[in-house]
Design an enzyme around this catalytic site. Structure first.
Site, PDB file in Angstrom:
ATOM      1  N   TYR A 227       2.215   6.285  -2.155  1.00 44.79           N
ATOM      2  CA  TYR A 227       3.145   7.391  -1.962  1.00 44.79           C
ATOM      3  C   TYR A 227       4.445   7.299  -2.767  1.00 44.79           C
ATOM      4  O   TYR A 227       5.077   8.312  -3.017  1.00 44.79           O
ATOM      5  CB  TYR A 227       3.500   7.502  -0.470  1.00 44.79           C
ATOM      6  CG  TYR A 227       2.283   7.479   0.415  1.00 44.79           C
ATOM      7  CD1 TYR A 227       1.228   8.369   0.197  1.00 44.79           C
ATOM      8  CD2 TYR A 227       2.161   6.558   1.435  1.00 44.79           C
ATOM      9  CE1 TYR A 227       0.104   8.343   0.990  1.00 44.79           C
ATOM     10  CE2 TYR A 227       1.027   6.521   2.244  1.00 44.79           C
ATOM     11  CZ  TYR A 227       0.003   7.416   2.010  1.00 44.79           C
ATOM     12  OH  TYR A 227      -1.111   7.381   2.785  1.00 44.79           O
TER      13      TYR A 227
ATOM     14  N   VAL B 298       0.828  -1.208   0.000  1.00 46.98           N
ATOM     15  CA  VAL B 298       0.000   0.000   0.000  1.00 46.98           C
ATOM     16  C   VAL B 298       0.857   1.251   0.000  1.00 46.98           C
ATOM     17  O   VAL B 298       0.583   2.228  -0.702  1.00 46.98           O
ATOM     18  CB  VAL B 298      -0.942  -0.016   1.227  1.00 46.98           C
ATOM     19  CG1 VAL B 298      -1.669   1.315   1.360  1.00 46.98           C
ATOM     20  CG2 VAL B 298      -1.933  -1.153   1.105  1.00 46.98           C
ATOM     21  N   CYS B 299       1.933   1.244   0.781  1.00 48.69           N
ATOM     22  CA  CYS B 299       2.788   2.434   0.864  1.00 48.69           C
ATOM     23  C   CYS B 299       3.386   2.770  -0.500  1.00 48.69           C
ATOM     24  O   CYS B 299       3.436   3.930  -0.898  1.00 48.69           O
ATOM     25  CB  CYS B 299       3.888   2.191   1.885  1.00 48.69           C
ATOM     26  SG  CYS B 299       4.918   3.633   2.220  1.00 48.69           S
ATOM     27  N   THR B 300       3.822   1.732  -1.219  1.00 52.73           N
ATOM     28  CA  THR B 300       4.396   1.952  -2.549  1.00 52.73           C
ATOM     29  C   THR B 300       3.361   2.515  -3.503  1.00 52.73           C
ATOM     30  O   THR B 300       3.614   3.480  -4.234  1.00 52.73           O
ATOM     31  CB  THR B 300       4.958   0.626  -3.104  1.00 52.73           C
ATOM     32  OG1 THR B 300       5.978   0.151  -2.240  1.00 52.73           O
ATOM     33  CG2 THR B 300       5.508   0.815  -4.503  1.00 52.73           C
TER      34      THR B 300
END
EC number: 6.2.1.-
Length: 985
Positions: A603, A598-600
């Site tokens: 953001y 999710v972070c990749t």
């Protein structure tokens, strides 16, 4: 000759899966092509079927010979009613029904030189050698691509002649490599550094590349292709950039595919100097012996006016003698090949050569049709020039079990072509089988055709069960040949079963539309599988394959399994106690349905796939989850303003956007869409207006799609009028630069800002939500990839493309985006037909009786690159624990007994000094050696079924024959998979 007018619009819905394989330019050329197929026995029918499904412009059929009984074993277009009719005329209408966009006509005269000039490609099947030489010479003379194909029993032959100067525009199936640029130096050579995460290892020395989207060093944009050199650190030397402007930012490097030239010999030359497709010198020698066997069979027919009789030893020895007397093959015009003739191979070919088999013609017809497409489209490398394929491993290894001439004599039966190879006794075995086919899609339809023609389950005691829960879509029609346009919307299993009965009226086939998964084990349970002799799986997900394979392992049933992706295909066979059990490829098991972190995605995106997953998530949150949340609170009579869950508030805030009341018309929806566009893609108003003005196509598409989806969700009319949208955007208020947050200024700040609300924000949001609570229910939008008019894919494509621009990532086009986000598997009719044929060959071995592992073959093919490998499956892995040995096919069987045994009795039967734990499969713990004496005293006297019912609340289902228990031993290795315990009720 001139092609047909290819300017007519391409039916992208019909050919959607094929377009991912071939691309639009190749499909346009195919759509304008004229092809002649001469010879409409089984092989010719397969070639013709594949070409019609794939959309050639015009197909001319030629075969004046009358239909005979032996044709029906492999020619699916013919029936008993067509006996004595011309094969071509009897086949024409059914072929035309497969694709009304293709002109299917019959030529009733001779094949003349003038006739050949009307075609781009000419295909001869099952033709005499004299006819092949005549037509092949004329085609070579006039630059017409020529193919000759034939099968004799369990061997097949294909020859291609595309001329002496044939250019392949696109030699490979892979998309051109594209990567984002980090930096380019000025110098000689200029050094290009790729962005972190780019696929640097895919570039090779000498690759040709071009550039796009570069700021600063604009001289490289759209330049002529440049050759690169890959340095040790992964950076690329791209030639002299000394005089170019200084590189500033951005851009992408893209591979340019090199055309290749093919030089083919004419058939008369290639007969004595055969270039064969083979992976090793041993395969080359084998192919050369098959080449001589075919030449000897032609010579036999020329001398005797007939082919060899089935399994006639005298005729076979005559063929061997003719092969021995042939002129030696040559390496060059002067140098002969010093290779011994494999007389045993030639003898076996001759003995079994009188028959025609559906799996063989399916396999070779698929390869031949793919070569026709290569000739038309100039995409993918053609064969060079001979292909030989044999499945003689289908015959019994024990010579005593080979059929006799009497058992193979003609009987005036639709199976005569097959009986000539395997005998009447084997035919009766096929008729008594009961098989389960899981999946009635592209491969499933092809397998049903093979099963119908070979007579699988066509006897009174046999049968087929077809399981598929899906309904027919229009995009299926270019590969799933049992379906017609009037069948769209109907259950696949029911339509396919009816069509299969049309191919063979004796076929006993039952369609079922319940899924085969853990929820339906009360339907597909012990009683159901007790009647099944084997399973064929034609599924498009590894999750489904794993489940079906687990059922086969549990019930000890043979499994035939196939899959395709584009021109890649596999056909595998798994036999209880003989081969290993099915295991999904490790890469597939790891990647299927596995999202990026999710972070990749949110953001730090670095690939187009990241942006597409983000855009797909945006669709779900904006147009489905938000509507479901609002509807839920309306139905529960709770106010949205009373909510205090931060995640729900975060979800609903973008849905309100710039509006504080529900939208009332199209203008409100556009205002919301424009506001959301600013929110997602605005990183400084001045930069935005300078580089990405709102009237640019991608931005306008985003606003148009988002506004339409917002309107659909609120039950309002939308619009597809781009011009009107441009005018409407001019009327809406322009953004205030002072109030616009730099949305991408700080990615980590964005994460916290989106999850927290200050008191004033909370108050304002709650007020808007209270107003939003009043009104009719909203319509949650379920993402649908195959409807190009609903704006679903448009929104995702536009959103992902804009995010690529924000992050300097090379975007992918709409078709690629749709394939990725829709998880669409590229597909083409030729590959599905080929793998179905390969599975049909393994079916012969499975049905024939006990066979050693050496008889079976896993097959992998890549039609685009002329690759086919068949190898023996692995043996089942043996696992050990102390004195125990077992494989994945083994199980411990314990009868319940009368009266039923207790848990204590079961343990006494099992332990042999081991400290065990017993669980009901995937459920409750029945026993553990480490239990306290009190707990053991409570459980040990109970009957096993009584204990199961006490722990689970459920008694064994009616008709259930086995309780599956899982065993483990204290002190065992965690990786040890103990055999299951089958407690037989």
């Amino acid at each position: 000759m001139d092609a047909l007018d290819a300017s007519k619009l391409l039916d992208e819905e019909l050919y959607s899966r094929q377009l991912y394989v071939l691309g639009s330019p190749a499909m346009q050329r195919i759509q304008g092509a004229r092809v002649l197929v001469s010879g409409l026995q089984g092989l010719g029918a397969e070639v013709a079927k594949n070409l019609v499904l794939m959309g050639v412009g015009s197909l001319t059929l030629h075969d004046p010979h009358p239909t005979c009984w032996s044709d029906l074993a492999a020619q699916f277009l013919l029936s008993e009613q067509d006996l004595e009719r011309s094969r071509a005329e009897a086949s024409q209408e059914l072929l035309a029904q497969l694709n009304r966009a293709v002109q299917v006509v019959v030529h009733t005269g001779d094949i003349t030189e003038d006739l050949l000039l009307d075609f781009q490609v000419v295909v001869l099947t099952a033709a005499k050698l004299e006819e092949q030489l005549k037509v092949g010479t004329l085609c070579h003379k006039h630059g017409v691509c020529f193919l000759a194909a034939d099968t004799r029993g369990l061997v097949g032959q294909l020859f291609c002649d595309f001329g002496e100067d044939f250019t392949v525009q696109d030699p490979t199936e892979a998309e051109p490599l594209t990567a984002a640029i980090q930096h380019i130096s000025q110098g000689s050579p200029g050094i290009l550094t790729l962005r972190k995460g780019a696929n640097t290892h895919y570039f090779r020395d000498g690759d040709l590349v071009t550039f796009s989207g570069i700021e600063g060093m604009v001289e490289l944009n759209d330049c002529d292709p440049r050759s690169i050199h890959v340095r040790e650190d992964g950076s690329l030397e791209i030639g002299d950039t000394t005089t170019f402007s200084r590189y500033l930012r951005g851009g992408a490097i893209t591979e340019v595919k090199r055309p290749k030239t093919v030089r083919h010999k004419s058939l008369d030359t290639a007969l004595l100097q055969p270039h064969v497709v083979a992976q090793s010198s041993q395969e080359v020698h084998h192919a050369h012996c098959l080449h001589q066997a075919f030449c000897a069979l032609h010579k036999f027919q020329h001398l005797h006016g007939r082919p060899p009789q089935p399994w006639d030893p005298v005729d076979a020895e005559t063929v061997v003698g003719l092969a021995r007397d042939l002129e030696p093959l040559k390496r060059t015009e002067e140098e002969p090949l010093e290779e011994p003739l494999d007389e045993a191979l030639v003898r076996t070919v001759a003995l079994s050569s009188a028959g025609v088999l559906s799996p063989m013609v399916a396999m070779l017809g698929a390869v031949a049709a793919q070569e026709v497409l290569k000739a038309i489209s100039r995409k993918f490398m053609p064969l060079d020039q001979w292909l030989y394929f044999d499945a003689l491993d289908c015959l019994p290894e024990d010579g005593e079990l080979l059929p006799s001439p009497e058992d193979c004599a003609l009987r005036g039966s639709r199976y005569d072509g097959q009986i000539a190879v395997f005998g009447a006794g084997f035919q009766e075995k096929l008729r008594r089988q009961h098989y389960l086919l899981v999946g009635a899609g592209a491969i499933g339809c092809e397998l049903l055709k093979v099963f119908a023609l070979v007579g699988l389950g066509a006897g009174n005691s046999g049968g087929l069960t077809v399981v598929d829960m899906d309904h027919i879509e229009r995009s299926n029609l270019s590969r799933q040949f049992l379906f017609r346009s009037q069948d769209v919307g109907r259950p696949k299993a029911e339509v396919a079963a009816a069509a299969a009965r049309g191919l063979n009226p004796d076929l006993q086939v039952i369609p079922l539309t319940y899924p085969l998964d853990p929820t339906t084990e009360h339907i597909y349970g012990d009683n159901f599988f007790s009647r099944v002799d084997g399973v064929a799986a034609a599924l498009d997900s590894f999750q489904a394959r794993r489940y079906v394979a687990a059922r086969c392992t549990h019930y000890l049933k043979p499994l035939l399994e196939a899959g395709t992706s584009g021109t890649w295909g596999s056909a595998t066979v798994f036999m209880p106690h003989v081969t290993e059990a099915y295991r999904a490829p490790a890469s597939a098991a790891a990647s299927e349905d596995a999202p990026y972190p999710v972070c990749t995605v949110r953001y730090f995106p670095s690939t187009a796939e990241h942006t597409l997953q983000w855009a797909r998530h945006e669709f779900e949150e904006l147009f489905r989850l938000s509507a479901e949340t609002i509807n839920h609170h309306q139905q529960a009579h709770t106010s949205l303003a009373d909510m205090d869950e931060p995640q729900t508030l975060t979800l609903l805030k973008p849905v309100l956007g710039v509006l504080r009341v529900r939208p009332q018309n199209w203008q409100d929806c556009v205002a919301w869409a424009l506001g959301h566009w600013k929110l997602c893609f605005h990183y400084g108003i001045k930069q935005l207006l300078r580089h990405f003005p709102p009237n640019k196509d991608t931005h306008l598409l985003y606003v148009l799609a988002a506004a339409n989806l917002y309107a659909q969700m609120h039950g309002l009319p939308g619009s597809q009028d781009w011009t009107a949208l441009r005018e409407l955007l001019k009327l809406l208020p322009q953004p205030d630069p002072q109030q616009m947050a730099p949305i991408f200024a700080s990615n980590l700040e964005l994460a916290s800002a989106s999850a927290e609300f200050g008191p004033e924000q909370q108050k304002e949001l709650n007020k808007a939500l209270e107003v939003w609570s009043v009104g009719p229910p909203l319509k949650p939008l379920m993402f649908e990839k195959d409807d190009d008019s609903n704006f679903h894919v448009d929104f995702v494509v536009a959103a992902a493309s804009l995010r690529c621009q924000n992050y300097g990532i090379p975007p992918v086009n709409r078709a690629q985006s749709k394939r990725i986000v829709g998880q669409i598997i590229p597909a083409i009719a030729t590959t599905t037909a080929a793998v179905a044929g390969l599975l049909g060959l393994e079916l012969y071995k499975v049905v024939s009786g006990p066979r050693p592992r050496s008889a079976f073959r896993h097959s992998y093919l890549h039609l685009a690159e002329n690759y086919l490998i068949r190898y023996m499956p692995f043996a089942p892995a043996i696992q050990t624990f102390h004195h125990l040995k077992w494989t994945s096919w083994d199980r411990l069987k314990v009868p319940a007994g009368q009266p039923e045994r207790t848990l204590e009795s079961l343990l006494a039967h099992l332990q042999h000094g081991l400290r065990v734990r017993i669980l009901l499969h995937g459920s409750a713990l029945l026993y553990a050696a480490g239990w306290s004496p009190e707990k053991q005293a409570q459980h040990l006297p109970l009957r096993v079924t009584e204990l199961v019912q006490q722990l689970t609340g459920q008694a064994p289902a009616p008709g259930q024959r086995v309780l599956v228990l899982e065993l483990s031993c204290e002190g065992d290795d965690e990786d040890t998979a103990f055999p299951p315990l089958h407690y037989e009720l």
